[in-house]
Design a protein around this motif. Structure first.
Motif, PDB file in Angstrom:
ATOM      1  N   ARG A 109      -0.012  -4.661   8.315  1.00  0.00           N
ATOM      2  CA  ARG A 109       1.655  -5.313   8.005  1.00  0.00           C
ATOM      3  C   ARG A 109       1.771  -4.052   6.809  1.00  0.00           C
ATOM      4  NH1 ARG A 109       3.556 -10.084   8.301  1.00  0.00           N
ATOM      5  NH2 ARG A 109       2.292 -11.614   9.646  1.00  0.00           N
ATOM      6  N   TYR A 110       2.860  -3.837   6.639  1.00  0.00           N
ATOM      7  CA  TYR A 110       3.698  -2.875   5.236  1.00  0.00           C
ATOM      8  C   TYR A 110       2.512  -3.493   4.109  1.00  0.00           C
ATOM      9  CZ  TYR A 110       7.569  -1.514   8.658  1.00  0.00           C
ATOM     10  OH  TYR A 110       8.168  -1.192   9.532  1.00  0.00           O
ATOM     11  N   ASN A 111       1.806  -1.883   3.523  1.00  0.00           N
ATOM     12  CA  ASN A 111       1.485  -2.098   1.935  1.00  0.00           C
ATOM     13  C   ASN A 111       0.278  -2.610   2.244  1.00  0.00           C
ATOM     14  OD1 ASN A 111       3.647  -1.371   0.236  1.00  0.00           O
ATOM     15  ND2 ASN A 111       4.804  -3.512   0.588  1.00  0.00           N
ATOM     16  N   SER A 112      -0.596  -3.088   3.574  1.00  0.00           N
ATOM     17  CA  SER A 112      -1.719  -3.731   3.875  1.00  0.00           C
ATOM     18  C   SER A 112      -2.864  -2.691   2.996  1.00  0.00           C
ATOM     19  CB  SER A 112      -2.097  -3.966   5.299  1.00  0.00           C
ATOM     20  OG  SER A 112      -1.927  -5.564   5.237  1.00  0.00           O
ATOM     21  N   LYS A 113      -2.523  -1.648   3.527  1.00  0.00           N
ATOM     22  CA  LYS A 113      -3.869  -0.228   3.795  1.00  0.00           C
ATOM     23  C   LYS A 113      -4.164  -0.109   2.351  1.00  0.00           C
ATOM     24  CE  LYS A 113      -5.943   3.888   4.540  1.00  0.00           C
ATOM     25  NZ  LYS A 113      -5.211   5.202   5.880  1.00  0.00           N
ATOM     26  N   HIS A 114      -2.593   0.126   1.783  1.00  0.00           N
ATOM     27  CA  HIS A 114      -2.496   0.409  -0.118  1.00  0.00           C
ATOM     28  C   HIS A 114      -2.745  -0.077  -0.743  1.00  0.00           C
ATOM     29  CE1 HIS A 114      -0.714   2.097  -3.790  1.00  0.00           C
ATOM     30  NE2 HIS A 114       0.756   1.091  -3.332  1.00  0.00           N
ATOM     31  N   TRP A 115      -3.003  -1.707  -0.807  1.00  0.00           N
ATOM     32  CA  TRP A 115      -3.160  -2.823  -1.462  1.00  0.00           C
ATOM     33  C   TRP A 115      -4.336  -3.121  -1.696  1.00  0.00           C
ATOM     34  CZ3 TRP A 115       1.128  -7.207  -0.148  1.00  0.00           C
ATOM     35  CH2 TRP A 115       1.872  -5.915  -0.503  1.00  0.00           C
ATOM     36  N   ALA A 116      -5.184  -2.896  -0.405  1.00  0.00           N
ATOM     37  CA  ALA A 116      -6.705  -2.165  -0.215  1.00  0.00           C
ATOM     38  C   ALA A 116      -7.220  -1.578  -1.148  1.00  0.00           C
ATOM     39  CB  ALA A 116      -7.283  -2.714   0.779  1.00  0.00           C
ATOM     40  N   GLU A 117      -6.889  -0.085  -0.619  1.00  0.00           N
ATOM     41  CA  GLU A 117      -7.349   0.811  -1.599  1.00  0.00           C
ATOM     42  C   GLU A 117      -6.661   0.858  -3.143  1.00  0.00           C
ATOM     43  OE1 GLU A 117      -6.655   4.251   1.455  1.00  0.00           O
ATOM     44  OE2 GLU A 117      -4.657   3.904   0.289  1.00  0.00           O
ATOM     45  N   LEU A 118      -5.783   0.163  -3.687  1.00  0.00           N
ATOM     46  CA  LEU A 118      -5.781  -0.385  -5.204  1.00  0.00           C
ATOM     47  C   LEU A 118      -6.467  -1.197  -5.460  1.00  0.00           C
ATOM     48  CD1 LEU A 118      -1.580  -0.874  -5.520  1.00  0.00           C
ATOM     49  CD2 LEU A 118      -2.800   0.640  -6.530  1.00  0.00           C
ATOM     50  N   THR A 119      -6.839  -2.158  -4.585  1.00  0.00           N
ATOM     51  CA  THR A 119      -8.456  -2.959  -4.490  1.00  0.00           C
ATOM     52  C   THR A 119      -9.124  -2.790  -5.171  1.00  0.00           C
ATOM     53  OG1 THR A 119      -6.868  -4.867  -4.295  1.00  0.00           O
ATOM     54  CG2 THR A 119      -9.568  -5.252  -4.667  1.00  0.00           C
ATOM     55  N   ALA A 120      -9.791  -1.399  -3.832  1.00  0.00           N
ATOM     56  CA  ALA A 120     -10.534  -0.868  -3.817  1.00  0.00           C
ATOM     57  C   ALA A 120     -11.000   0.067  -5.586  1.00  0.00           C
ATOM     58  CB  ALA A 120     -11.183  -0.142  -3.153  1.00  0.00           C
ATOM     59  N   ALA A 121     -10.283   1.058  -5.548  1.00  0.00           N
ATOM     60  CA  ALA A 121      -9.835   2.033  -6.643  1.00  0.00           C
ATOM     61  C   ALA A 121     -10.101   1.065  -8.059  1.00  0.00           C
ATOM     62  CB  ALA A 121      -8.926   2.823  -6.919  1.00  0.00           C
ATOM     63  N   ILE A 122     -10.170  -0.470  -8.505  1.00  0.00           N
ATOM     64  CA  ILE A 122      -9.861  -0.407  -9.451  1.00  0.00           C
ATOM     65  C   ILE A 122     -11.654  -1.230  -9.431  1.00  0.00           C
ATOM     66  CG2 ILE A 122     -10.448  -3.344 -10.603  1.00  0.00           C
ATOM     67  CD1 ILE A 122      -6.572  -2.554  -9.881  1.00  0.00           C
TER      68      ILE A 122
END
Length: 610
Positions: A109-122
């Motif tokens: 879905r839109y944003n799924s990869k980006h949000w996974a990466e944001l979470t990983a980075a935190i």
């Protein structure tokens, strides 16, 4: 102070929340959208809805529309959620988090990869190991990985089969099952205590050349496939190869095609994909709803593909591949039968027992268990009584099924199959959640075996009902937007002639109620002390009635929609062969239940639209 109260105390005014958002959010697009909304007075109500309300973390995590605002799914809400979840995990078991970290997956879905990466980075900035899949994966890969690597948690960014404008954030506990209360409330509280983005919250540079970051995709795929291939009996693989039953598969614009290809190739299944739907497409461009549970309306392309090539069996996964649908061509009628979740539960229950006996000839079934949710077909209960294995029902949802299965396993029991009517199936304890990939393996092998014996799936389903009795369901709902009225309706059912004086009959005394289980109040007159065994929740309505003629009826409210739902199933004796008469009785009883208990006309309830 409750989370809701915290949020109320946190906000003083709409302008302050808008200013706060613009200060915290680093996404230019959502900031621009908010500024545009704030510039027009006619957007006041919308702004109040998205800025002064907040999306809450529940047992299924978060799920909602992708849009600006605290009530929606967006970058800032994901950052706040990840921060709160990290602090929650630290409190629960910091040593485990430090040692084994978390695993994160995502869909297309839109944003799924980006949000996974944001979470990983935190998590990486905080010094914790992260296993982040390098491409889209089926949701079952995440709980499988939690179990394999003994992670502190698993996160998957997905909205499953929701419409394209939605996305979600689903978490698993360290036991690899979906979280249950009170974990959801504790996570929500932790989110509320960590709303302001940390200094490094938006910095994804930690994803580059970080020794704490790894991609588990290759190893997990190898191990997941290894579980399936080790489970398949050689005789069934030989049948798969020899039979060459052509199966049509659709990924419904989701993630599963490369993975299901490896599965089918490895077990010897001949298959073709619905090409138009085989790759991830966040627009879900060929279906109105990307949910194979919708049946024929979502499977049109699969029917066309199968008909062109002479395929008679269709398997369909939803976009994140945790569910499975199945259809079969009825040659004599020249039409497709789409099996319901309950019918597939019956077929897979029969098949899993058949396979277990093949692997364990002559062994007692005293220690063997099958599970389903309480609103699903009771066919497994009927089979258990006849065959000698054990049956357990749980509250609705695989969060309850998965955790109960783990509890039984810890007690030395053998759980071989679990299902719920919403096409969710668990065919292996390697994934303690619904798993559309392993279910597809079992369904394809079952179909191949049956066709080698000159039988169809539907013929076997009818044979199951001939042996154990017809189990026929009739489920629907009424719309009701008034929570006070809903409570009044259910309270009236409970207190017909005083406390705990539930109805004893319906249809003017024609049909007798033999037992009542109320999971709102905890009353169950089928237990020696009249106390329910299943978990009780006073915040939702749920009453189950058992009738002397085999009907089971559950009345419940929806946690996400303004609905009063009813689930009914006639569990008829094997001696009753006339299906038409069973259906007639079922329809009469459902009408009686609705009229006498829910009283739709008196209460102004709106029936489900056809």
């Amino acid at each position: 102070m409750s989370c809701a109260a915290n949020w109320a105390a946190e906000r003083a005014s709409l302008p302050q929340k808008i200013e706060e958002w613009l200060r915290w959010d680093k996404n230019e697009e959502t900031c621009k959208e908010l500024k545009n909304l704030a510039a027009s007075p006619e957007n006041q109500k919308l702004l109040e809805d998205i800025m002064l309300k907040r999306i809450e973390f529940g047992t299924a995590g978060l799920r909602g529309k992708m849009y600006v605002g605290y009530a929606c799914m967006n970058d800032l809400v994901i950052v706040q959620t990840a921060q709160g979840f990290l602090r929650y995990l630290e409190k629960k078991d910091k040593d485990l988090l430090q040692k084994n970290g978390i695993v994160i997956g995502y869909d297309g879905r839109y944003n799924s990869k980006h949000w996974a990466e944001l979470t990983a980075a935190i998590f990486l900035h905080a010094g914790y190991p992260v296993k982040l899949f390098g491409m889209v994966v089926p949701t079952p890969y995440v709980p499988f990985s939690v179990r394999k690597y003994k992670c502190a948690s698993g996160i998957v960014v997905t909205a499953s089969h929701n419409p394209k404008q939605d996305n979600g954030y689903k978490v698993y506990g360290p036991n690899s099952a979906q979280i249950i209360s009170p974990a959801d409330k504790e996570i929500q509280q932790s989110i509320m205590q960590n709303l302001e983005p940390w200094p490094t919250a938006w910095d994804k540079s930690s994803l580059s050349n970080n020794p704490l970051l790894s991609d588990p995709l290759g190893q997990v795929t190898c191990n997941y496939l290894g579980v399936i291939f080790a489970d398949l009996l050689p005789e069934f693989k030989e049948i798969n190869l020899k039979q060459k039953l052509l199966i049509t598969h659709t990924a419904m614009h989701g993630v599963v095609t490369p993975y299901i290809r490896k599965v089918f190739d490895g077990i010897g299944i001949t298959f073709q994909t619905v090409v138009e739907q085989q790759d991830p497409d966040p627009e879900f461009s060929t279906v109105k709803f990307p949910n194979p549970e919708e049946g024929k309306s979502s499977l049109d392309l699969a029917f066309q593909t199968a008909d062109r090539q002479g395929s008679v069996v269709i398997l369909a996964n939803d976009p994140d591949a945790d569910r499975l649908a199945c259809a079969e061509k009825q040659i004599d009628k020249n039409e497709w039968k789409v099996f319901t979740g309950n019918e597939l539960g019956a077929l897979l229950g029969w098949w899993m027992l058949f396979v277990y006996r093949k692997k364990n000839p002559g062994q007692s079934l005293d220690n063997v268990y099958m599970l389903c949710s309480t609103v699903s077909s009771m066919i497994l209960r009927t089979m258990a009584k006849a065959e000698g294995f054990n049956f357990v029902d749980t509250l609705t949802g695989f969060k309850w099924i998965g955790n109960k299965a783990l509890e039984l396993q810890a007690a030395g029991k053998t759980v071989i199959f679990c299902f719920e009517e919403a096409i969710g199936f668990m065919t292996s304890m390697a994934v303690t959640d619904k798993d559309g990939v392993s279910a597809a393996y079992q369904m394809a092998t079952c179909a191949s075996y049956l066709y080698s014996q000159g039988k169809t799936l539907n013929q076997q389903l009818q044979a199951i009902y001939e042996q154990y009795g017809h189990h026929i369901s009739l489920n629907s709902y009424y719309i009701c937007h008034d929570p006070v009225l809903i409570k009044k309706i259910f309270d009236k059912i409970r207190t017909k002639n005083g406390p705990n004086t539930y109805p004893q009959t319906i249809c003017n005394g024609k049909y007798q109620i033999t037992s009542v289980r109320d999971l709102t109040t905890g009353y169950d007159n089928n237990q020696p002390d009249n106390k329910a065994v299943l978990p009780v929740s006073s915040s939702s309505q749920m009453i189950t009635f058992n009738f002397s003629n085999g009907l089971v009826c559950t009345l419940r409210t929806s946690g996400t929609e303004p609905k009063i739902k009813y689930y009914t199933e006639m569990c008829a004796s094997p001696d009753i062969k006339d299906k038409t008469e069973i259906v007639k009785t079922l329809q009469e009883m459902v009408a009686g239940i609705c009229e006498e208990m829910l009283q739709p006309k008196e209460n102004g309830l709106q029936a489900k639209a056809d």
